[in-house]
Design a protein around this motif. Structure first.
Motif, mmCIF file in Angstrom:
data_model
loop_
_atom_site.group_PDB
_atom_site.id
_atom_site.type_symbol
_atom_site.label_atom_id
_atom_site.label_comp_id
_atom_site.label_asym_id
_atom_site.label_seq_id
_atom_site.Cartn_x
_atom_site.Cartn_y
_atom_site.Cartn_z
ATOM 1 N N ARG A 51 0.906 -1.346 -0.098
ATOM 2 C CA ARG A 51 0.036 0.272 0.009
ATOM 3 C C ARG A 51 0.944 1.255 0.062
ATOM 4 O O ARG A 51 1.626 1.440 0.917
ATOM 5 C CB ARG A 51 -0.946 0.004 1.173
ATOM 6 C CG ARG A 51 -1.842 -1.185 1.318
ATOM 7 C CD ARG A 51 -2.709 -0.944 2.630
ATOM 8 N NE ARG A 51 -3.526 -1.800 2.691
ATOM 9 C CZ ARG A 51 -3.353 -3.395 3.238
ATOM 10 N NH1 ARG A 51 -2.289 -3.595 3.804
ATOM 11 N NH2 ARG A 51 -4.295 -4.234 3.140
ATOM 12 N N LYS A 87 -1.418 -1.142 -4.088
ATOM 13 C CA LYS A 87 -2.675 -0.234 -4.291
ATOM 14 C C LYS A 87 -1.723 1.222 -4.018
ATOM 15 O O LYS A 87 -0.851 1.045 -3.125
ATOM 16 C CB LYS A 87 -3.412 -0.282 -3.155
ATOM 17 C CG LYS A 87 -4.631 -1.480 -3.316
ATOM 18 C CD LYS A 87 -5.567 -1.367 -2.161
ATOM 19 C CE LYS A 87 -6.768 -0.831 -2.761
ATOM 20 N NZ LYS A 87 -7.828 -0.928 -1.744
ATOM 21 N N ASP A 127 -9.852 10.350 2.759
ATOM 22 C CA ASP A 127 -10.119 9.203 2.273
ATOM 23 C C ASP A 127 -9.122 8.102 1.821
ATOM 24 O O ASP A 127 -9.411 7.000 1.764
ATOM 25 C CB ASP A 127 -11.194 9.644 0.966
ATOM 26 C CG ASP A 127 -12.290 10.367 1.639
ATOM 27 O OD1 ASP A 127 -12.806 10.396 2.754
ATOM 28 O OD2 ASP A 127 -12.865 10.934 0.853
ATOM 29 N N GLN A 130 -8.642 4.609 4.117
ATOM 30 C CA GLN A 130 -9.682 3.854 4.046
ATOM 31 C C GLN A 130 -9.723 3.079 2.694
ATOM 32 O O GLN A 130 -9.875 1.860 2.752
ATOM 33 C CB GLN A 130 -11.418 4.571 4.309
ATOM 34 C CG GLN A 130 -12.305 3.605 4.051
ATOM 35 C CD GLN A 130 -13.664 4.559 4.358
ATOM 36 O OE1 GLN A 130 -13.674 5.572 4.414
ATOM 37 N NE2 GLN A 130 -14.606 3.535 4.252
ATOM 38 N N TRP A 131 -9.441 3.724 1.616
ATOM 39 C CA TRP A 131 -9.635 3.045 0.302
ATOM 40 C C TRP A 131 -8.347 2.092 0.344
ATOM 41 O O TRP A 131 -8.270 1.038 -0.128
ATOM 42 C CB TRP A 131 -9.222 3.917 -0.710
ATOM 43 C CG TRP A 131 -8.974 3.487 -2.055
ATOM 44 C CD1 TRP A 131 -10.287 2.909 -2.871
ATOM 45 C CD2 TRP A 131 -7.917 3.375 -2.930
ATOM 46 N NE1 TRP A 131 -9.812 2.360 -4.152
ATOM 47 C CE2 TRP A 131 -8.341 2.654 -3.995
ATOM 48 C CE3 TRP A 131 -6.683 3.553 -2.801
ATOM 49 C CZ2 TRP A 131 -7.305 2.240 -5.014
ATOM 50 C CZ3 TRP A 131 -5.814 3.378 -3.713
ATOM 51 C CH2 TRP A 131 -6.163 2.529 -4.867
ATOM 52 N N SER A 134 -9.064 -0.996 2.116
ATOM 53 C CA SER A 134 -10.148 -2.015 1.601
ATOM 54 C C SER A 134 -9.609 -3.014 0.725
ATOM 55 O O SER A 134 -8.572 -3.104 0.188
ATOM 56 C CB SER A 134 -11.246 -1.002 0.718
ATOM 57 O OG SER A 134 -10.670 -0.485 -0.167
ATOM 58 N N ASN A 135 -10.303 -4.101 0.523
ATOM 59 C CA ASN A 135 -9.911 -5.393 -0.188
ATOM 60 C C ASN A 135 -10.417 -4.900 -1.494
ATOM 61 O O ASN A 135 -10.959 -4.572 -2.168
ATOM 62 C CB ASN A 135 -10.517 -6.566 0.196
ATOM 63 C CG ASN A 135 -9.957 -7.097 1.591
ATOM 64 O OD1 ASN A 135 -8.738 -6.649 1.798
ATOM 65 N ND2 ASN A 135 -10.571 -7.555 2.399
#
Length: 135
Positions: A51, A87, A127, A130-131, A134-135
């Motif tokens: 991430r 991500k 935000d 949180q993104w 998330s999966n």
């Protein structure tokens, strides 16, 4: 926790969730950009980062020569040893299209290396976490 810092970037790693945060500022010199990019790569490999939060709100622009170096040298070194399908959350200042154009170029090249790459642009950093989680 500050993990790496120079005059143009601050990098933090949250090992518990494999998250690396970069905050870029100003106009990085080639030396500053390349040294930081290599330090970030070493951290990402060491902590198996999947991430990435890249804040470019205070970045003025990337040097096209450095973008070329990133694509030709950094990306090939990044592929082995990093988790696939990362991500990437990019935090933009919507007025700075020059930084976005450089980031778009890097993301297109990164997607060619790892088609599972997931990327999203944000104007507000609230935000992104949180993104990213998330999966």
């Amino acid at each position: 926790m500050k993990t790496y810092q120079n005059e143009h970037v601050m990098v933090q790693v949250d090992c518990s969730v494999h998250l690396l945060r970069q905050t870029w500022m100003g106009i990085p010199s080639s030396t500053s950009f390349r040294d930081a990019s290599l330090a970030i790569l070493a951290l990402a490999k060491r902590h198996q980062i999947k991430r990435w939060q890249v804040d470019i709100q205070q970045l003025r622009l990337f040097n096209p020569v450095d973008l070329h170096w990133f694509i030709q040298h950094w990306l090939p070194q990044a592929s082995p040893g990093l988790p696939s399908s990362p991500k990437v959350a990019i935090i933009l200042n919507d007025f700075n299209q020059f930084a976005k154009l450089g980031t778009d170029l890097l993301l297109r090249a990164s997607s060619a290396v790892d088609p599972g790459l997931s990327c999203r642009y944000f104007i507000d950093g609230d935000d992104t976490y949180q993104w990213l989680m998330s999966n």
